[in-house]
Design an enzyme around this catalytic site. Structure first.
Site: not given
Lengths: 736, 232, 79
Positions: B87, B204, B206
């Site tokens: 990002c 994302h 994560e």
């Protein structure tokens, strides 16, 4: 010691009226000071005694709300409410309005609303873990309204996304009563160790008063300043009175404050919100029973030539005031410099019990603090009860369109359509702890990092009920928040309230307020769900027309294990069970408004004993692991609740036809205290409900791609989804 | 694997990244403040996480790309170090010239926060080793400026050298305009450097490493890194 | 002295903001508006007193930070 330069007495009285002080209130100022005030002093009195800061119309009623429970650590009166949630942690939360600024400048108004409520929470030592909001817009066809909707949504996202606090929930209503007064209520929930809560009461004579954050400019100084002859309108660009938010600085401020709070340097801390330096310094010193002296020359300033009056009233954003332990200034400053923020010692605490403002070698204000608070106006304004509305008899109200057609219209109507267009602009996952995102469950669920525990949170209010019967409406708003937390499996703990009403000087408005508080208090007591923080926004009127009474409730609950939370999405092959009594209450229902075109009747009453019994039963079932999905029955009634579950999972259901009442009353009546559960087998739940004295009935079974209602009547979930999802995008498309 | 997460002022997904890294590696990553002028000894992986570094003022990632620690990161990459930018981290890598192209405002001019699907276009890199070529996975995206742009020449090179790591697609794996929510050129969601050691992507992974948060679709990126770096 | 840096999206780079502005102008009834491009202006207060040197410095700043030459072009004006 020299005295501040007083205004000309006649001019002072005239100015006091422009600043919003009533004649007798100004007389009290004269009595307290024993002389004519200076401009700065008049400014301080007028903002401290404003409705916004003094709660002068609402306080007598707010005092009647229950605020205590064994888990409440700090109730109303601090920057935010604090409750114990287990594992040695506290949840700190509050909701606050930014209605008027959001109407003037929707993006910045909403953004700074989010910024302000975040500061209220992290100023107490909490790391913010979630934002929510409660929004009311006018008719989308009203002038400017689409721009306002667009700007507010962008503003909330723009600020929350940048500071990195997930926006996990909220609610939106549309009604023409908000055409001139949209409501933007923002809520923040934070987490702190329960034994490390920071309060605002100043202490320690001689201790330094420290200013941190952004520089001070002329933002947000009330319009009266402009009209005052002392500030001639010259050729320079018109000064902004709209506060501009800087979420980047806010993010740095959060990190810097939390870093400082991990040390033992802070005595007291408060954010500079409305009325900035004035309210923070007066309240901190006042609460601590000490005096305070400020040297404004040391205030970090963004503009040249600011006066004491301007600095004391500036509402520049992203600023905090702290009292530090003596001798720790350098250490504290290093932290703020690391985060590239301003840090300045701007004064010290005194034993005089007065606030003294010095600027450029002169004393600009010298006011005794005790009377500033104790003599603050407090009104028990006249109230007029809202006339009772008749209870509508469902059997006398014909169904003009049929059940499935009504359902399709309802799920696409403004108050029931999907809010995806809004959520999709809010970062709901930052932090990596969001278990239930917007739309996935009745309440948002956020896990606590590194622990099993999670918090559930929601915002709720049904303003049309409140208009029809403010007492039942107040009760319902609290009950619905409790119900939404329960529906995910959480134990509801406490609420924050954001009371949005019209002009309190009108008895019928004050009557709405008093009745809503009465209803809320009854619900809070019955549900062990105290109020721990709140905010009041009055005078929401345009051309004499008030908004719907809107006591927005923000509720917080706890889950020992966030993995136990359930959502509302339906899966195939499950029995559907409705908990709670269905009597077919059509008064003030959305069906009545959207399908029959009538806004009338008494709203559904809330039976608080049944509410509690039903909710406790549902929660026990969820925590017992027998519930696959759960959804409360709210706006739109039973069939809308089932449809929302069906759309959530992309799964249909076959439902049994009702008996004993008209079908439209059964499916769309808005009787309270109800839930729809999806379970593997209805039998054991029905038996358990019977044993617990909870009314429960099997409604049908999930499967297929249609909602089937007896012979011949069905509608596909895909069709419903199109109706549900297309309303807001179609409406907002043209805005760009 | 010794991972270092760089924290700029305004970075806000560093904790998410730390959680994902810890889940895959069993140890907490080093959180490195942007004022530091050296990477810790023995660093295997540098991660530039998401957020709004410097408020995204001027251009997303522009000011972070000029910060002192980025000179170190560039040097680390030049010596063959592994650098992941997610990002805002991807934006910083592009601004710093460690990856080609730039991230423009989303075509809709709106911040987009939703799950998206990505197709693995280049399996076998240190970031994608645990996916099959063409595998589809889901991850949240949350950005206002994720519209990948590059000129024709750069695009031709990315394609010819097989450096597109991820493309936006439907849940079934089809590349469509509708699935390409931010308007990225050629549906590009993420790219890798020619040596495959620098990787940037907008969504994302994560934030999707735990069933409780909705799934583990993002976990293979981190387990891939663990295996690849252990072998290296 | 003061330098003004004009930063514009390069020709060929999609400018959704410019497009949206154009669309809005059209909606307001302004006819005959062709392509709209939205850029930014950055004003710098410089200690340098030599105009040529100031311009060179500002151009260097633009190249290094103020503009991203992958997508933006810039022009410097010294006042």
């Amino acid at each position: 010691m020299s005295l501040p330069a007083p205004l000309d007495p006649a001019r002072a009285r005239k100015l006091s009226a422009e600043f919003g002080l009533k004649g007798d209130e100004y007389d009290r100022v004269l009595a307290i000071l024993g002389r004519t005030p200076s401009l700065t002093e008049l400014g301080i009195f007028s903002v401290m005694w404003s409705e916004h800061c003094s709660y002068k119309s609402s306080r007598v009623w707010l005092r009647t709300l229950p605020t205590k429970a064994p888990w409440v650590i700090h109730g109303p009166g601090e920057n935010a409410g604090v409750i114990a949630i287990g594992d040695g942690l506290a949840a700190i939360f509050k909701m606050e309005s930014h209605n008027h600024p959001s109407f003037i400048e929707p993006y910045q108004g909403a953004a700074t609303g989010v910024g302000g409520i975040l500061r209220d929470v992290f100023t107490m030592g909490a790391r913010p873990i979630a934002n929510l909001n409660a929004l009311r817009f006018g008719s989308p066809d009203a002038p400017r309204m689409k721009r306002i909707i667009d700007g507010v949504v962008r503003g909330i996202g723009g600020y929350g996304n940048c500071v990195g606090v997930p926006t996990v929930g909220g609610e939106v209503n549309f009604h023409p009563a908000y055409n001139g007064n949209p409501l933007v209520n923002a809520m923040t929930v934070g987490i702190a160790p329960a034994d490390r809560i920071f309060l605002s009461a100043a202490a320690g004579i001689g201790n330094p008063v420290v200013y941190v954050g952004s520089k001070t400019g002329r933002d947000g100084i009330h319009g009266a300043t402009m009209a005052s002859a002392e500030f001639s309108a010259d050729a320079e660009e018109k000064r902004p009175t709209v506060q501009i938010g800087d979420p980047f600085v806010e993010k740095l401020l959060i990190e810097a404050c939390l870093e400082l709070m991990a040390t033992d340097m802070i005595v007291a801390i408060q954010d500079m919100g409305a009325a900035g330096l004035t309210s923070s310094s007066v309240e901190m010193a006042g609460k601590g029973g000490v005096g305070i002296e400020l040297a404004l020359d040391n205030v970090p300033q963004r503009e040249i030539g600011m006066t004491a009056y301007e600095m004391m009233l500036s509402e520049s954003q992203e600023r905090m005031l702290m009292i530090l332990k003596p001798g720790r200034e350098a250490e504290a400053e290093a932290i703020f410099r690391k985060w590239e923020l301003d840090f300045a010692v701007i004064g010290h605490l005194t034993d005089t019990g007065r606030i003294v403002i010095r600027h450029k070698g002169a004393i600009e204000a010298d006011i005794p603090l005790a009377p500033l608070e104790s003599e603050a106006p407090l009104y028990r304004r006249p109230t007029a009860e809202t006339p009772r509305q008749p209870v509508l008899d469902a059997t006398t109200i014909a169904d003009p369109v049929g059940i499935t057609a009504a359902l399709q219209t309802l799920v696409g109507s403004l108050d029931l359509c999907s809010r995806r267009w809004i959520w999709d602009q809010y970062d709901s996952t930052v932090g990596g702890q969001t278990v239930q995102r917007p739309g996935g469950a009745d309440a948002a669920v956020v896990k606590l990092e590194g622990l099993k525990r999670g918090l559930a949170m929601t915002t709720d209010c049904t303003p049309r009920y409140c208009l029809a019967d403010p007492e039942e409406g107040g009760k319902q708003a609290v009950a619905e928040a409790w119900r939404n937390l329960t529906a995910v499996g959480a134990r509801p703990l406490a609420i924050t309230d954001n009371m949005n009403f019209g002009n309190p000087e009108k008895p019928e408005i004050m009557g709405q307020f008093a009745a809503a508080v009465r209803g809320m208090a009854a619900a809070c007591t019955a549900l062990d769900f105290p109020v721990v923080s709140g905010n009041v926004s009055l005078y929401n009127e345009t051309n004499g027309a008030a908004i719907l009474p809107t006591p927005a409730i923000g509720g917080v609950g706890v889950l020992e294990d966030a993995a136990q939370a359930v959502g509302l999405a339906l899966e195939p092959g499950l029995d559907l069970v409705v908990i709670g009594d269905t009597r077919g209450w059509l008064g003030q229902s959305l069906w009545l408004r959207e399908i029959a075109g009538r806004e009338e009747g008494a709203p559904p009453p809330v039976d608080l004993a049944a509410e509690r019994r039903n909710g406790d039963f549902v929660r026990a079932q969820i925590l017992g692991g027998t519930v696959a999905a759960c959804h409360d029955v709210a706006d739109g009634g039973l069939l809308v609740a089932v449809a929302e579950m069906a759309m959530g999972g992309g799964v249909g259901a076959t439902l049994e036809a009702p008996a004993g009442m008209p079908a439209h009353a059964f499916w769309f009546g808005e009787d309270q205290g109800r839930y729809v559960l999806a379970v593997a087998d209805a039998g054991p739940i029905l038996a358990a409900a019977a044993a617990a004295g909870v009314s429960a009935a099997r409604l049908g079974r999930s499967g297929g791609g249609d909602l089937v209602l007896g012979a011949g009547s069905s509608i596909s979930v895909a069709t419903l989804r199109v109706a549900h999802e297309s309303t807001l995008p179609a409406l907002m498309e043209a805005v760009g | 694997m010794k991972a270092v997460v760089v924290v700029f002022p305004g970075t806000n997904r560093e904790r998410d990244m730390a959680i994902a890294l810890e889940r895959a590696t069993g140890r907490k990553p080093v959180m490195l403040f942007h004022r530091e002028t050296a990477l810790p000894a023995g660093t295997d992986l540098v991660v530039l996480p998401g957020g709004f570094s410097y408020g995204d003022y001027l251009r997303c990632g522009a000011m972070a790309a000029q910060s002192p620690i980025m000179r170190e990161v560039a040097g680390f990459a030049a010596k063959g170090g592994h650098v992941l930018g997610v990002c805002n981290g991807f934006q910083i890598l592009c601004e710093a010239g460690l990856l080609p192209g730039a991230l423009l405002r989303n075509a809709s001019l709106r911040f987009l926060s939703m799950d998206c699907h990505m197709r693995v276009e280049r399996a076998g890199t240190p970031y994608t080793a645990h996916w099959q070529q063409g595998a589809v996975f889901r991850a949240p995206m949350a950005h206002g400026d994720g519209n990948f742009f590059c000129d024709d020449e750069t695009h031709a090179r990315l394609v010819a050298e097989n450096l597109v790591a991820f493309r936006y697609c439907t849940p079934e794996g089809t590349l469509t305009d509708a699935a390409n929510r931010n308007g990225a050129r050629d549906n590009i969601a993420g790219i890798v450097s020619p040596n495959l050691r620098v990787c940037g992507l907008m969504p994302h992974p994560e934030d999707l490493v735990d069933p409780l948060m909705g799934g583990t679709d993002g976990l293979p990126m981190f387990t891939s890194l663990v295996d690849s770096l252990a072998a290296a | 002295m003061k330098a003004r840096v004009y930063v514009m999206p390069k020709a060929g780079v999609l400018d959704p903001q410019g497009k949206a502005i154009g669309h809005a102008l059209e909606g307001l009834g302004f006819a005959g508006v062709g392509e709209v491009r939205a850029g930014k202006v950055i004003e710098l207060e410089l200690a340098e007193t030599d105009a040529a040197k100031a311009k060179a410095a500002a151009e260097e700043m633009a190249r290094r930070l103020l503009a991203n030459t992958v997508i933006e072009s810039f022009r410097v004006e010294v006042l």
